[in-house]
Write an enzyme that holds these catalytic residues in place. Sequence first.
Site, PDB file in Angstrom:
ATOM      1  CE1 TYR A  22     -58.572 -49.201 -62.863  1.00 20.64           C
ATOM      2  CE2 TYR A  22     -59.591 -51.219 -62.105  1.00 20.64           C
ATOM      3  CZ  TYR A  22     -58.463 -50.512 -62.455  1.00 20.64           C
ATOM      4  OH  TYR A  22     -57.230 -51.113 -62.393  1.00 20.64           O
TER       5      TYR A  22
ATOM      6  CE  LYS B 141     -55.409 -53.948 -62.614  1.00 12.29           C
ATOM      7  NZ  LYS B 141     -54.073 -54.386 -63.057  1.00 12.29           N
TER       8      LYS B 141
HETATM    9  O1  0WD Z   1     -53.094 -45.867 -59.947  1.00 11.17           O
HETATM   10  C1  0WD Z   1     -52.400 -46.674 -60.567  1.00 11.17           C
HETATM   11  N1  0WD Z   1     -51.487 -46.262 -61.423  1.00 11.17           N
HETATM   12  C2  0WD Z   1     -52.579 -48.133 -60.308  1.00 11.17           C
HETATM   13  C3  0WD Z   1     -52.044 -49.065 -61.153  1.00 11.17           C
HETATM   14  C4  0WD Z   1     -53.350 -48.535 -59.120  1.00 11.17           C
HETATM   15  C5  0WD Z   1     -53.443 -49.958 -58.930  1.00 11.17           C
HETATM   16  C6  0WD Z   1     -52.899 -50.845 -59.814  1.00 11.17           C
HETATM   17  N2  0WD Z   1     -52.221 -50.396 -60.923  1.00 11.17           N
HETATM   18  C7  0WD Z   1     -51.666 -51.398 -61.830  1.00 11.17           C
HETATM   19  C8  0WD Z   1     -52.027 -51.258 -63.287  1.00 11.17           C
HETATM   20  O2  0WD Z   1     -53.354 -51.695 -63.545  1.00 11.17           O
HETATM   21  C9  0WD Z   1     -50.987 -52.164 -63.907  1.00 11.17           C
HETATM   22  O3  0WD Z   1     -51.382 -53.522 -63.752  1.00 11.17           O
HETATM   23  O4  0WD Z   1     -50.270 -51.356 -61.812  1.00 11.17           O
HETATM   24  C10 0WD Z   1     -49.772 -51.905 -63.025  1.00 11.17           C
HETATM   25  C11 0WD Z   1     -48.749 -50.955 -63.597  1.00 11.17           C
HETATM   26  O5  0WD Z   1     -49.402 -49.796 -64.046  1.00 11.17           O
HETATM   27  P1  0WD Z   1     -48.820 -48.305 -63.962  1.00 11.17           P
HETATM   28  O6  0WD Z   1     -47.468 -48.324 -63.387  1.00 11.17           O
HETATM   29  O7  0WD Z   1     -49.867 -47.464 -63.361  1.00 11.17           O
HETATM   30  O8  0WD Z   1     -48.788 -47.870 -65.497  1.00 11.17           O
HETATM   31  P2  0WD Z   1     -47.666 -47.730 -66.630  1.00 11.17           P
HETATM   32  O9  0WD Z   1     -46.466 -47.029 -66.130  1.00 11.17           O
HETATM   33  O10 0WD Z   1     -48.356 -47.125 -67.810  1.00 11.17           O
HETATM   34  O11 0WD Z   1     -47.288 -49.234 -66.941  1.00 11.17           O
HETATM   35  C12 0WD Z   1     -48.192 -50.154 -67.452  1.00 11.17           C
HETATM   36  C13 0WD Z   1     -47.589 -50.707 -68.705  1.00 11.17           C
HETATM   37  C14 0WD Z   1     -47.893 -50.090 -70.057  1.00 11.17           C
HETATM   38  O12 0WD Z   1     -47.809 -48.829 -70.186  1.00 11.17           O
HETATM   39  P3  0WD Z   1     -48.811 -48.043 -71.250  1.00 11.17           P
HETATM   40  O13 0WD Z   1     -49.027 -46.793 -70.535  1.00 11.17           O
HETATM   41  O14 0WD Z   1     -48.016 -47.974 -72.489  1.00 11.17           O
HETATM   42  O15 0WD Z   1     -50.101 -48.828 -71.433  1.00 11.17           O
HETATM   43  O16 0WD Z   1     -48.048 -51.969 -69.066  1.00 11.17           O
HETATM   44  C15 0WD Z   1     -47.422 -52.237 -70.297  1.00 11.17           C
HETATM   45  C16 0WD Z   1     -47.004 -50.969 -70.925  1.00 11.17           C
HETATM   46  O17 0WD Z   1     -45.636 -50.787 -70.847  1.00 11.17           O
HETATM   47  N3  0WD Z   1     -48.270 -52.894 -71.261  1.00 11.17           N
HETATM   48  C17 0WD Z   1     -47.873 -54.014 -71.866  1.00 11.17           C
HETATM   49  N4  0WD Z   1     -46.758 -54.746 -71.719  1.00 11.17           N
HETATM   50  C18 0WD Z   1     -46.661 -55.825 -72.497  1.00 11.17           C
HETATM   51  N5  0WD Z   1     -47.600 -56.193 -73.371  1.00 11.17           N
HETATM   52  C19 0WD Z   1     -48.895 -54.323 -72.752  1.00 11.17           C
HETATM   53  C20 0WD Z   1     -48.726 -55.478 -73.530  1.00 11.17           C
HETATM   54  N6  0WD Z   1     -49.634 -55.885 -74.435  1.00 11.17           N
HETATM   55  N7  0WD Z   1     -49.874 -53.382 -72.671  1.00 11.17           N
HETATM   56  C21 0WD Z   1     -49.479 -52.510 -71.744  1.00 11.17           C
END
Ligand code: 0WD
Length: 255
Positions: A155, A162
């Site tokens: 991580y 975080k």
């Molecule tokens: O296990 C997990 N999936 C966990 C996620 C466990 C605990 C927390 N999280 C958190 C993540 O760290 C994040 O903060 O939950 C949040 C949402 O993440 P997610 O739902 O797991 O991931 P995803 O569906 O990929 O959404 C995150 C999105 C990005 O997707 P990609 O895959 O393209 O990086 O964040 C967005 C983007 O759509 N993102 C941005 N949005 C605006 N500006 C940017 C940016 N510069 N960079 C990424």
Amino acid sequence: MGLMTGKRGVIFGVANDKSIAWGIAQQLHEAGAELAFTYLNESMERRVKPLAESLGSTIVLPCDVQNDDEMAAVFAELGKQWGEIDFVVHAVAFANREDLKNPFSQTSREGFQLALDISAYSLISMTRYAIPILKPGASIVTMTYLGSVRAVPAYNVMGVAKAALESSVRYLAAELGEKEIRVNAVSAGPIKTLAASGIGGFKDKLKFAEERAALRRLVSQDDVGRATLYLLSDLASGVTGEVHYVDGGFSIVAG
Ligand code: 0WD
């Protein structure tokens, strides 16, 4: 009357229908909230627009959180269309793939700055732009992970980001309390999403969490969505500055 009937807000971080932000959006919609969405870039726009439309949302705006002009434009547009808003969901994070694979000591300065900027600073700037249109009683929720307080394999720099994010939640909550604005974080257990696929050994994390969590299962987007709904609603009117674990009790056990 739903829990969120009459409330309006914006969700940052839907990438596709597996996104945690999408689980949150569905719960908010079912509870009667009116939603606006943002998307990172054109390829995301193609995926986010139909999802937003399926929940009757008509406000879908571009926003790379590294771009202050785009962030300002989102809240200016929300102010124009809605006047004031009741909630903001921050579900955005990013780190370079190599920084989630290489030994932590190899993290580059650029990689550190990028991860911290997108994953932590963006909550501060998002809040700043939101303040002029947030109603008293409004609520902001961000998404975090156990890697902020434990050294979770692979991580790496995201754990540092975080930690900064969770600390920012406390400082923002302390500042905005007098305006009756609450700021909290949900610390989710591992969920298979696009972002998670970039973390080395993620499948092993899922298996480990499933075996060890008090509930003996993984959490879903809906589990996280329901807890976030609570924090965004008036049910949590006395709750601010918290990191609320939605991990099936993984973090409370030791072996
Ligand atoms: O296990 C997990 N999936 C966990 C996620 C466990 C605990 C927390 N999280 C958190 C993540 O760290 C994040 O903060 O939950 C949040 C949402 O993440 P997610 O739902 O797991 O991931 P995803 O569906 O990929 O959404 C995150 C999105 C990005 O997707 P990609 O895959 O393209 O990086 O964040 C967005 C983007 O759509 N993102 C941005 N949005 C605006 N500006 C940017 C940016 N510069 N960079 C990424």
